[in-house]
Write a protein that holds these residues in place. Structure first.
Motif, PDB file in Angstrom:
ATOM      1  N   GLN A   1       0.714  -1.083   0.030  1.00  0.00           N
ATOM      2  CA  GLN A   1       0.077  -0.045  -0.027  1.00  0.00           C
ATOM      3  C   GLN A   1       0.704   1.238  -0.035  1.00  0.00           C
ATOM      4  O   GLN A   1       0.659   2.270  -0.767  1.00  0.00           O
ATOM      5  CB  GLN A   1      -1.012  -0.131   1.159  1.00  0.00           C
ATOM      6  CG  GLN A   1      -1.672   1.383   1.173  1.00  0.00           C
ATOM      7  CD  GLN A   1      -2.829   1.094   0.083  1.00  0.00           C
ATOM      8  OE1 GLN A   1      -3.717   0.069  -0.342  1.00  0.00           O
ATOM      9  NE2 GLN A   1      -2.992   1.956  -0.861  1.00  0.00           N
TER      10      GLN A   1
ATOM     11  N   VAL B   1      -1.196   1.171  -9.462  1.00  0.00           N
ATOM     12  CA  VAL B   1      -2.082   0.156  -9.099  1.00  0.00           C
ATOM     13  C   VAL B   1      -1.636  -1.023  -9.163  1.00  0.00           C
ATOM     14  O   VAL B   1      -1.126  -1.310 -10.062  1.00  0.00           O
ATOM     15  CB  VAL B   1      -3.425   0.274  -9.891  1.00  0.00           C
ATOM     16  CG1 VAL B   1      -4.586  -0.690  -9.538  1.00  0.00           C
ATOM     17  CG2 VAL B   1      -4.202   1.710  -9.744  1.00  0.00           C
ATOM     18  N   ILE B   2      -1.881  -2.071  -8.248  1.00  0.00           N
ATOM     19  CA  ILE B   2      -1.103  -3.232  -7.955  1.00  0.00           C
ATOM     20  C   ILE B   2      -2.189  -4.376  -7.725  1.00  0.00           C
ATOM     21  O   ILE B   2      -3.003  -4.173  -6.802  1.00  0.00           O
ATOM     22  CB  ILE B   2      -0.118  -3.379  -6.898  1.00  0.00           C
ATOM     23  CG1 ILE B   2       1.153  -2.329  -6.882  1.00  0.00           C
ATOM     24  CG2 ILE B   2       0.584  -4.691  -6.937  1.00  0.00           C
ATOM     25  CD1 ILE B   2       1.855  -1.988  -6.002  1.00  0.00           C
TER      26      ILE B   2
ATOM     27  N   SER C   1       2.231   1.663  -3.416  1.00  0.00           N
ATOM     28  CA  SER C   1       1.043   2.193  -4.395  1.00  0.00           C
ATOM     29  C   SER C   1       0.845   3.754  -4.073  1.00  0.00           C
ATOM     30  O   SER C   1       0.772   4.479  -5.035  1.00  0.00           O
ATOM     31  CB  SER C   1      -0.211   1.404  -4.132  1.00  0.00           C
ATOM     32  OG  SER C   1      -1.389   2.141  -4.666  1.00  0.00           O
TER      33      SER C   1
ATOM     34  N   PHE D   1      -4.507  -2.990  -4.674  1.00  0.00           N
ATOM     35  CA  PHE D   1      -3.655  -1.689  -4.037  1.00  0.00           C
ATOM     36  C   PHE D   1      -3.853  -0.617  -4.947  1.00  0.00           C
ATOM     37  O   PHE D   1      -3.428  -0.405  -6.038  1.00  0.00           O
ATOM     38  CB  PHE D   1      -2.203  -1.955  -3.614  1.00  0.00           C
ATOM     39  CG  PHE D   1      -2.077  -3.062  -2.554  1.00  0.00           C
ATOM     40  CD1 PHE D   1      -2.270  -2.764  -1.310  1.00  0.00           C
ATOM     41  CD2 PHE D   1      -2.025  -4.418  -3.263  1.00  0.00           C
ATOM     42  CE1 PHE D   1      -1.838  -4.033  -0.520  1.00  0.00           C
ATOM     43  CE2 PHE D   1      -1.770  -5.598  -2.571  1.00  0.00           C
ATOM     44  CZ  PHE D   1      -1.711  -5.359  -1.263  1.00  0.00           C
ATOM     45  N   GLN D   2      -4.652   0.705  -4.437  1.00  0.00           N
ATOM     46  CA  GLN D   2      -4.890   1.568  -5.005  1.00  0.00           C
ATOM     47  C   GLN D   2      -3.949   2.918  -4.514  1.00  0.00           C
ATOM     48  O   GLN D   2      -4.224   3.128  -3.213  1.00  0.00           O
ATOM     49  CB  GLN D   2      -6.446   2.079  -5.394  1.00  0.00           C
ATOM     50  CG  GLN D   2      -7.051   0.867  -5.824  1.00  0.00           C
ATOM     51  CD  GLN D   2      -8.711   1.112  -5.751  1.00  0.00           C
ATOM     52  OE1 GLN D   2      -9.429   1.427  -6.562  1.00  0.00           O
ATOM     53  NE2 GLN D   2      -9.449   1.058  -4.579  1.00  0.00           N
ATOM     54  N   PRO D   3      -3.535   3.783  -5.261  1.00  0.00           N
ATOM     55  CA  PRO D   3      -2.997   5.028  -4.764  1.00  0.00           C
ATOM     56  C   PRO D   3      -3.846   5.826  -3.669  1.00  0.00           C
ATOM     57  O   PRO D   3      -5.188   6.292  -4.296  1.00  0.00           O
ATOM     58  CB  PRO D   3      -2.370   6.024  -5.978  1.00  0.00           C
ATOM     59  CG  PRO D   3      -2.185   4.740  -6.872  1.00  0.00           C
ATOM     60  CD  PRO D   3      -3.419   3.973  -6.824  1.00  0.00           C
TER      61      PRO D   3
ATOM     62  N   ARG E   1      -8.211  -0.505  -0.164  1.00  0.00           N
ATOM     63  CA  ARG E   1      -7.732  -1.871  -0.932  1.00  0.00           C
ATOM     64  C   ARG E   1      -8.936  -2.627  -1.278  1.00  0.00           C
ATOM     65  O   ARG E   1      -9.967  -2.671  -0.603  1.00  0.00           O
ATOM     66  CB  ARG E   1      -6.964  -2.876   0.127  1.00  0.00           C
ATOM     67  CG  ARG E   1      -5.766  -2.051   0.397  1.00  0.00           C
ATOM     68  CD  ARG E   1      -5.085  -3.243   1.363  1.00  0.00           C
ATOM     69  NE  ARG E   1      -3.707  -2.231   2.157  1.00  0.00           N
ATOM     70  CZ  ARG E   1      -2.956  -2.757   3.377  1.00  0.00           C
ATOM     71  NH1 ARG E   1      -3.194  -4.051   3.734  1.00  0.00           N
ATOM     72  NH2 ARG E   1      -2.232  -1.981   3.755  1.00  0.00           N
TER      73      ARG E   1
END
Length: 261
Positions: A68, A77-78, A71, A108-110, A114
């Motif tokens: 996280q 984005v993962i 990110s 995982f978003q900036p 989640r």
């Protein structure tokens, strides 16, 4: 926008080793300006259904905090694969029945919450070990709408139909398939790309999985179903697709291999 798909060789059931490997690949992706990076199905544990209940966790597991952080810091984005516990209240699982384990992709978003995409369509041999999710997940990045898919789902017509109905222009599959399974999957993806004019990408593993061997051949196709790039069947690597130029870049893993189309 740059989309990265990674072809990894997970260590069976070794979450610590696999997370360290994920960090390495994320670092490579960040260096190259990747906006979205997706790993193979159940990439954090390896595709090992018999170990899923023992290894299952939640998206808020503190072992994932470093991802996280990455990110948030790098604006990437993962999507990583992990067995995820289902509950009666989490909305990501099918309604009814007892709680169980889902084949999950943790997203995982900036600077955002989640998310979990839980595999909706299970193969028959997955049913004894997993419960299905009930909602397809889409990612909207720049002007692109990405439909996520987990392995067998690309073979279920309803899945790609729903992606098209929701105006996706990119279909991205996270998979764990044998060489024979990948031959079939690439043919199916060709049909999806041609029928719906979508870019299609598939990230697959190499090495042992569920008593067999994953066959690699992670690939990127254009919206006419033409293979722009494909990795080999036995080594780790990453493909980066640039939506602005339509070009694909290969990043080597432990061995140097020439990009093949």
């Amino acid at each position: 926008m740059k989309i990265g798909i990674v072809q990894t060789k997970p260590v069976k059931g070794d979450v610590v080793a696999n997370l360290a490997d994920h960090q390495k690949w994320i670092g490579k992706a960040v260096e190259r300006g990747v906006d979205l990076l997706v790993f193979p199905e159940l990439s954090i544990t390896g595709y090992e259904p018999t170990l899923a209940r023992e290894l299952a966790t939640t998206k808020e597991d503190e072992r994932f905090d470093a991802f996280q952080w990455m990110s948030d810091k790098y604006g990437i984005v993962i999507g990583m694969g992990m067995p995820i516990w289902a509950s009666e209240t989490d909305g990501d699982r099918a309604g009814g029945g007892e709680a169980g384990v889902m084949i999950g992709m943790i997203i995982f978003q900036p600077d955002g919450p989640r998310r979990v995409y839980a595999k909706q369509y299970l193969h028959a041999d997955e049913v004894p070990f997993f419960v299905p999710g009930n909602e397809q997940v889409f990612l909207s990045i720049d002007d692109n709408r990405i439909a996520l898919s987990l392995c067998y789902e690309l073979s279920v017509p309803e899945h790609s139909v729903n992606a098209y109905s929701n105006r996706a222009n990119i279909y991205l599959s996270s998979s764990a398939k044998t060489a024979e399974g990948m031959d079939k999957a690439l043919n199916t993806l060709t049909g999806i790309a041609c029928t719906y004019s979508m870019i299609a990408l598939i990230s697959n593993s190499v090495g042992p999985c569920d008593g067999a061997e994953c066959g690699g051949q992670s690939a990127v196709m254009n919206d006419k179903g033409e293979v722009l790039a494909k990795l080999g069947s036995s080594y780790e690597g990453m493909l980066i697709y640039d939506t602005a130029t339509g070009k694909v870049t290969q990043v080597s893993g432990t061995t140097r291999d020439r990009l093949t189309a």
